[in-house]
Design an enzyme around this catalytic site. Structure first.
Site, mmCIF file in Angstrom:
data_model
loop_
_atom_site.group_PDB
_atom_site.id
_atom_site.type_symbol
_atom_site.label_atom_id
_atom_site.label_comp_id
_atom_site.label_asym_id
_atom_site.label_seq_id
_atom_site.Cartn_x
_atom_site.Cartn_y
_atom_site.Cartn_z
ATOM 1 N N LYS A 1 25.187 14.579 39.535
ATOM 2 C CA LYS A 1 26.061 13.991 40.553
ATOM 3 C C LYS A 1 26.055 14.790 41.851
ATOM 4 O O LYS A 1 26.152 14.214 42.932
ATOM 5 C CB LYS A 1 27.494 13.854 40.022
ATOM 6 C CG LYS A 1 27.612 12.775 38.961
ATOM 7 C CD LYS A 1 29.022 12.239 38.803
ATOM 8 C CE LYS A 1 28.991 11.012 37.902
ATOM 9 N NZ LYS A 1 30.271 10.364 37.701
ATOM 10 N N LYS B 1 20.186 5.503 33.752
ATOM 11 C CA LYS B 1 21.382 4.940 33.116
ATOM 12 C C LYS B 1 21.994 3.840 33.994
ATOM 13 O O LYS B 1 22.022 3.976 35.224
ATOM 14 C CB LYS B 1 22.355 6.121 32.956
ATOM 15 C CG LYS B 1 23.740 5.800 32.515
ATOM 16 C CD LYS B 1 24.554 7.081 32.414
ATOM 17 C CE LYS B 1 25.495 7.223 33.604
ATOM 18 N NZ LYS B 1 26.911 7.345 33.256
ATOM 19 N N LYS C 1 27.837 2.712 37.791
ATOM 20 C CA LYS C 1 28.637 2.085 38.854
ATOM 21 C C LYS C 1 28.126 2.469 40.234
ATOM 22 O O LYS C 1 28.275 1.732 41.188
ATOM 23 C CB LYS C 1 30.082 2.594 38.796
ATOM 24 C CG LYS C 1 30.884 2.147 37.628
ATOM 25 C CD LYS C 1 32.300 2.739 37.791
ATOM 26 C CE LYS C 1 32.913 3.092 36.473
ATOM 27 N NZ LYS C 1 33.532 4.399 36.436
#
Ligand code: AQP
Length: 344
Positions: free
Chosen positions: A122, A206, A209
Site C-alpha cells: 500500500k 487481487k 476496491k
C-alpha cells in the site's frame, strides 16, 4: 516473536471481523469475508464492525465517512447478517479499540511490523510519506480482535499475515505481564474457494476496491447489466477449459473465473471443470454472468432499499455499539490493571 507455547485460553469462542469503509465492496470482499459472517453468526457469538478508524490511514473525505459506514452496514445486512443475532457496530463508537492499540503498540516490535507485506504494497515506493497509522494498522487490528477475546477471524487470504501478528502480540502480552491465557491466540478462517478473488483484468492481482479500473471488479452495488458486462469483458485466453484443475495452474485468469463460479455455486473448482471441460469462454462466460447476477443482483437491490432508511441503520449501529462496549469495557479495565496504569 516469543518462544512461549500457545497460551491455554479457557474462555468462550467468539468470531470477530470487519471491513473498511473505503469504497464500494466487491465480490472479493463478499466471498472472502461477508459470506462467512452470515454463516458463522448462527454457530458462534459474532461481532462484526465497520473499520472507520482503519479507513483514515489513507485520506477520507470527512463529509462522506459516516455515509460510507452506513453503506458497509447495509452490505452486511443485505448479505445476511441479522442484527438480532450478530453484534454490528462502528469501530469509532467503542473507544477501547484505540486505547488497547496503544498498549499493543508497546508490546509489538518494530521488526514484526517491518515484515508486513500489505504495508509495503500500500505504501509503494513512497513509504516515508505513508501515514504512521498505515504502518501501525495491524496493531490496531490486533486490538480490534483481542478486545473481544475473539478466537476466530473470518478474512480473505490477504489478511493471514496480520492474524499471525495478532497471535504474536497476544502471546507476548500474556508472557510479559505473566497472565497466561488472558488473551486467546485467534485463528484466521480463510478457507474456501473465495479466499483470494483476483482482478477481472489481471489474474495475478487481487480484486481490490482501490484498483482504478471498475472493470477489474464486480461491486456488490452493481446492477444486473453492469455485472453481465464486466463478466463479458473479463480477461481470459483462447483455450477451452481443461478436465483437471492442475491444468489451470499457468492460466491465472481462467482459474480465477472458474474459482469465482465455484464459490458462487457452492461447489469445488474441480466439479465446475467436470461440467465445463472442453468448452471455451464464449460458452462459460454467459453461464458465469447468469450465476453472478442471480447471487449478487438481489444484494445490490437490498442495499439500495436499506440505504433509503439511514435512521434504521443508525439505530442498528447504536444498539450494536452498546452491546460491543458491554464486552469491551471489562476487558480494557482488566488490561489497565494488568499494565499497572494509574487509571485502573
Ligand atoms: N480479492 C479478495 N479476495 C478475497 N477476500 C478479499 N478481501 C479483500 N479483497 C479480497 C477481504 O475482504 C475483507 C475486507 O477487506 P478491507 O476492505 O477491510 O481491506 P482490504 O483487504 O484492503 O480490501 P480491498 O478491497 O483490497 O481494499 P483496498 O483496495 O483498499 O486494499 C478482508 O477480510 C479481506 O481479506
Amino acid at each position: 516473536m516469543t518462544d512461549q507455547a500457545p497460551a491455554p485460553y479457557q474462555g468462550p469462542q467468539r468470531v470477530l471481523s470487519g471491513v473498511q469503509p473505503t469504497g464500494d465492496l466487491h465480490l472479493g470482499n463478499y466471498l472472502g469475508a461477508l459470506v462467512k459472517f452470515a454463516r458463522l453468526q448462527h454457530e458462534i457469538p459474532t461481532f462484526i464492525f465497520v473499520a472507520d478508524q482503519h479507513a483514515i490511514t489513507e485520506w477520507q473525505d470527512p463529509a462522506r465517512l459516516k455515509d460510507q459506514v452506513r453503506e458497509i452496514t447495509a452490505a452486511y445486512l443485505a448479505t445476511g447478517l441479522d442484527p438480532k443475532v450478530a453484534t454490528i457496530f462502528a469501530q469509532s463508537a467503542v473507544p477501547e479499540h484505540t486505547e488497547l492499540a496503544w498498549v499493543f503498540d508497546c508490546v509489538a516490535r518494530v521488526g514484526w511490523l517491518d515484515r508486513m507485506t500489505q504495508f509495503k504494497d500500500k505504501a509503494g515506493k513512497h513509504k516515508e510519506r505513508a501515514s504512521v497509522g498505515l504502518y501501525a494498522y495491524p496493531v490496531l487490528q490486533a486490538a480490534d480482535i483481542l478486545l473481544y477475546k475473539a478466537t476466530a477471524v473470518p478474512v480473505g487470504e490477504d489478511q493471514r499475515q496480520h492474524l499471525e501478528l495478532t497471535r504474536d502480540i497476544a502471546a507476548k502480552f500474556n508472557h510479559d505481564f505473566e497472565v497466561p491465557g488472558f488473551f486467546p491466540l485467534p485463528d484466521a478462517l480463510t478457507q474456501g474457494p473465495g479466499a483470494r478473488v483476483m482482478s477481472l483484468r489481471d489474474g495475478q492481482a487481487k480484486m481490490s476496491k482501490s484498483d482504478p479500473s471498475d472493470y477489474s471488479r464486480i461491486n456488490l452495488a452493481d446492477d444486473a447489466d453492469a455485472i453481465a458486462q464486466k463478466v463479458r469483458k473479463a480477461r481470459t485466453d483462447a483455450e477451452p477449459l481443461p478436465e483437471k484443475l492442475d491444468d489451470l495452474a499457468a492460466r491465472p485468469e481462467a482459474l480465477n473465473l472458474v474459482s469465482i463460479y465455484a464459490a458462487l455455486a457452492g461447489r469445488t473448482a474441480q466439479e465446475v471443470l467436470s461440467e465445463f471441460a472442453g468448452q471455451g469462454f464464449g460458452a462459460f462466460k454467459p453461464k458465469l454472468a447468469d450465476l453472478a447476477v442471480s447471487v449478487m443482483g438481489p444484494i445490490g437491490g437490498e442495499m439500495r432499499r436499506l440505504l433509503a432508511d439511514p435512521a434504521e441503520i443508525d439505530r442498528i449501529l447504536g444498539d450494536g455499539a452498546a452491546r460491543a462496549r458491554a464486552l469491551a469495557a471489562p476487558t480494557m479495565a482488566e488490561v489497565r490493571k494488568i499494565v499497572g496504569f494509574w487509571n485502573s
